[in-house]
Design a protein around this motif. Sequence first.
Motif, mmCIF file in Angstrom:
data_model
loop_
_atom_site.group_PDB
_atom_site.id
_atom_site.type_symbol
_atom_site.label_atom_id
_atom_site.label_comp_id
_atom_site.label_asym_id
_atom_site.label_seq_id
_atom_site.Cartn_x
_atom_site.Cartn_y
_atom_site.Cartn_z
ATOM 1 N N PHE B 314 -22.712 18.759 14.838
ATOM 2 C CA PHE B 314 -23.549 17.583 14.583
ATOM 3 C C PHE B 314 -22.786 16.638 13.676
ATOM 4 O O PHE B 314 -22.278 17.035 12.628
ATOM 5 N N ASN B 315 -22.686 15.381 14.122
ATOM 6 C CA ASN B 315 -22.089 14.359 13.276
ATOM 7 C C ASN B 315 -23.044 13.173 13.273
ATOM 8 O O ASN B 315 -23.349 12.618 14.322
ATOM 9 N N GLY B 316 -23.559 12.839 12.116
ATOM 10 C CA GLY B 316 -24.545 11.756 12.055
ATOM 11 C C GLY B 316 -24.085 10.626 11.151
ATOM 12 O O GLY B 316 -23.980 10.799 9.945
ATOM 13 N N ASN B 345 -20.760 23.175 13.030
ATOM 14 C CA ASN B 345 -20.089 22.245 12.128
ATOM 15 C C ASN B 345 -20.952 21.011 12.014
ATOM 16 O O ASN B 345 -21.265 20.377 13.022
ATOM 17 N N THR B 346 -21.330 20.690 10.795
ATOM 18 C CA THR B 346 -22.226 19.550 10.637
ATOM 19 C C THR B 346 -21.665 18.597 9.594
ATOM 20 O O THR B 346 -21.115 19.032 8.580
ATOM 21 N N LYS B 347 -21.791 17.313 9.892
ATOM 22 C CA LYS B 347 -21.226 16.327 8.987
ATOM 23 C C LYS B 347 -22.049 15.041 8.972
ATOM 24 O O LYS B 347 -22.108 14.327 9.970
ATOM 25 N N CYS B 363 -28.339 18.809 5.254
ATOM 26 C CA CYS B 363 -28.042 19.736 6.339
ATOM 27 C C CYS B 363 -28.019 21.159 5.808
ATOM 28 O O CYS B 363 -27.619 21.402 4.677
ATOM 29 N N THR B 364 -28.486 22.052 6.628
ATOM 30 C CA THR B 364 -28.462 23.463 6.255
ATOM 31 C C THR B 364 -28.051 24.278 7.476
ATOM 32 O O THR B 364 -28.360 23.926 8.613
ATOM 33 N N THR B 365 -27.344 25.341 7.224
ATOM 34 C CA THR B 365 -27.005 26.297 8.278
ATOM 35 C C THR B 365 -27.158 27.681 7.676
ATOM 36 O O THR B 365 -26.603 27.953 6.619
ATOM 37 N N GLY B 366 -27.955 28.497 8.311
ATOM 38 C CA GLY B 366 -28.135 29.834 7.749
ATOM 39 C C GLY B 366 -28.651 30.800 8.787
ATOM 40 O O GLY B 366 -28.789 30.472 9.958
ATOM 41 N N GLN B 367 -28.909 32.012 8.326
ATOM 42 C CA GLN B 367 -29.489 33.018 9.208
ATOM 43 C C GLN B 367 -31.009 32.875 9.161
ATOM 44 O O GLN B 367 -31.549 32.150 8.343
#
Lengths: 251, 423
Positions: B314-316, B345-347, B363-367
């Motif tokens: 994700f690129n915003g 990958n987020t930015k 932004c968050t990325t987790g289990q």
Amino acid sequence: MLTIKNLHAKIEDNEILKGLNLEVNAGEVHAIMGPNGSGKSTLASVLAGREEFEVTEGEITYQGKNLLELEPEERAREGVFLAFQYPVEIPGVSTINFMKTAVNQVRESRGQEPLDAVSFLSMMKEKMKLVEIDQSLLNRSLNEGFSGGEKKRNEIFQMAMLEPKLAILDETDSGLDIDALRIVANGVNKLRTKNNAIIVVTHYQRLLEYIVPDFVHVLYKGKIVKSGTKELALELEAKGYDWIKDQVAVV
Amino acid sequence: MSQSVELKNSTQEILSKITLEGTIRNQAREALGSLGLPASKNEEYKFAPVTRILEKNFNLSNFTVESSKVTDISSFAINYLDAHVLVMINGSFNKSLSSYDDRELKIELLNQESGKLGTLADYKTDALVAWNTAAWSAAIRLVVAENITVKKPVIIHQIIDTTNQEIKCFNRVLIEVGKSSELTVVEKLDTIGNQHNGFSNVVTEAFIEPNAELNYVSLQTDSSRRYHFSQTSIWQARDSRANCFTLTMDGKFIRNNLQVILDGEGCESHLLGLYLVQGDTLVDNHTVVDHKKANSFSNELYKGIVDDNARGVFNGKIFVRPNAQKTNAFQSNRNILLSDKATVNTKPQLEIWADDVKCSHGCTTGQLDEEALFYLRARGIGEDTARAMMLYAFAGEVIESLKSETIKSYIDSLISERLHKNF
Ligand SMILES: Nc1ncnc2c1ncn2[C@@H]1O[C@H](COP(=O)(O)OP(=O)(O)OP(=O)(O)O)[C@@H](O)[C@H]1O
Ligand SMILES: [Mg+2]
């Protein structure tokens, strides 16, 4: 109903419970008190089946079964209920939908038909009255943005819905004002029968004026170091824990 | 060294196959020649090495496409959706499978440059847009006059039929919504055959006139051999509304560029995205929200659940131009990884030139939250159901605000099935 023998449990590499013994019979209310960090919530988590805690020694028998062999959901279906000290927030899942799923999965495990929408609603209405909780709260995401008191009341509401045989209330009274405390305690008392048992974990004698215990235990450094009747709670309230710590040190 | 030579070669090869002519086509061709297909170091394609992927999986020296013999696409329909149905197969319009009338709007088929086509999507900076702009074979043009609320949505099936051969196709869509009018467009990727790889490159341009509204839904749920590039560029005049929703659930390689230009005051834009991917799907959403004038509002929410070896990107970008005072712009990207090998990958990229604005991003990325899972199980809910409940709740937030109940319930059924919803 519940027999705990020489229970040892650790998390990561810390041994938290170090040989705990406890016997709870149907119809009884047991209070567990003890200083911060002594292992009260750990005991509650082990009973509910939290996997992070590893039981290294000892046994737990619940209604003739080895409780430690059961998954958390199986324990709940067998009638074990934990009111969490810190109920988690789950965005997007409403209490109502979640309870409907829970009640029906418990019923299914007992070979009962799932409740239809109408019976579920009327059951819910009845239990809502018991803990004086508003429907609007139950429509919202589970515990999300709830006040401390609302979260605790929601725990007791869930207890009322699931009608457990063994309920463990982990500091359900902490942080409640006197009105909320009375409501929660009344709710619990109405659920008390001679067929079920309750373990209340608390720091405050105040709760025990409403939910009168048959036994009071002191948990300290992972063991029950003293047991008595409701008078012990009064003594602890007056004198604190130092005298008990001293006794333990002498032994 | 040898790699850059190869890249040049495939760009040259592609250029040599483009025979169509036109003022914009020629410019785009030139742009493609000077840009070249994105090199591996290209920042915009960092996690989606499109050139390498195309070179590896496609024959770039042959672009002939045989026409499809398919006569039934009913399995691709959205249940209960009464719509104008437009069917593109392998880069050409299929009239017999389409069904529409032009009482509510004008539907035109183009194969040559015309009007606003090619004037919005920027072929000068992105080689894949340039490639499409030079090489597109068929375009659909939708025109809504002023003060018309188009009742039936338009659904465009972007079909590839790979029964007999590998397919590479280039289509365009041009949408013009007149003043105070409303239109819903669904673009849906569908695959027939699935015997060979298929690459589709679709560029959509939309112009929303004052006080008008466009609901734009993109459904990418079709096949594990689909490689897809999309550029969707939306221009908004004052007081207009754009509601975009992108769902990705399948495909080998999916790259979506979504650009929304708020070129008037009082605009409102919603960019919603949901990617539920597994296997070895790569999905890359690049979005640009460009606030050019004051007093507008944009809200962007992209969520991902990524399993197996799948990858999400994700690129915003949010631009707030110097004139765009009192802008409210929000962006959020949240991801759940379900396996050790899944990655995201987020930015976020905010560039703000105005001083009186409200912008936020997160932004968050987790289990999956283990504590929450335990809580549900401790109430007697089985582990699988508990998982499904949490994932469904997570994904559900994105579809909540979809306007069409029929489209919403269709998407809901896709999500429910993917997440094994059983409660
Ligand atoms: N996840 C964990 N990792 C490491 N140590 C932990 C973890 N959870 C609890 N402990 C430790 O275990 C010990 C007992 O904690 P527990 O929560 O059981 O105490 P408690 O008696 O319930 O305390 P309180 O009265 O404050 O609620 C504490 O020292 C605590 O720091
Ligand atoms: Mg505790």
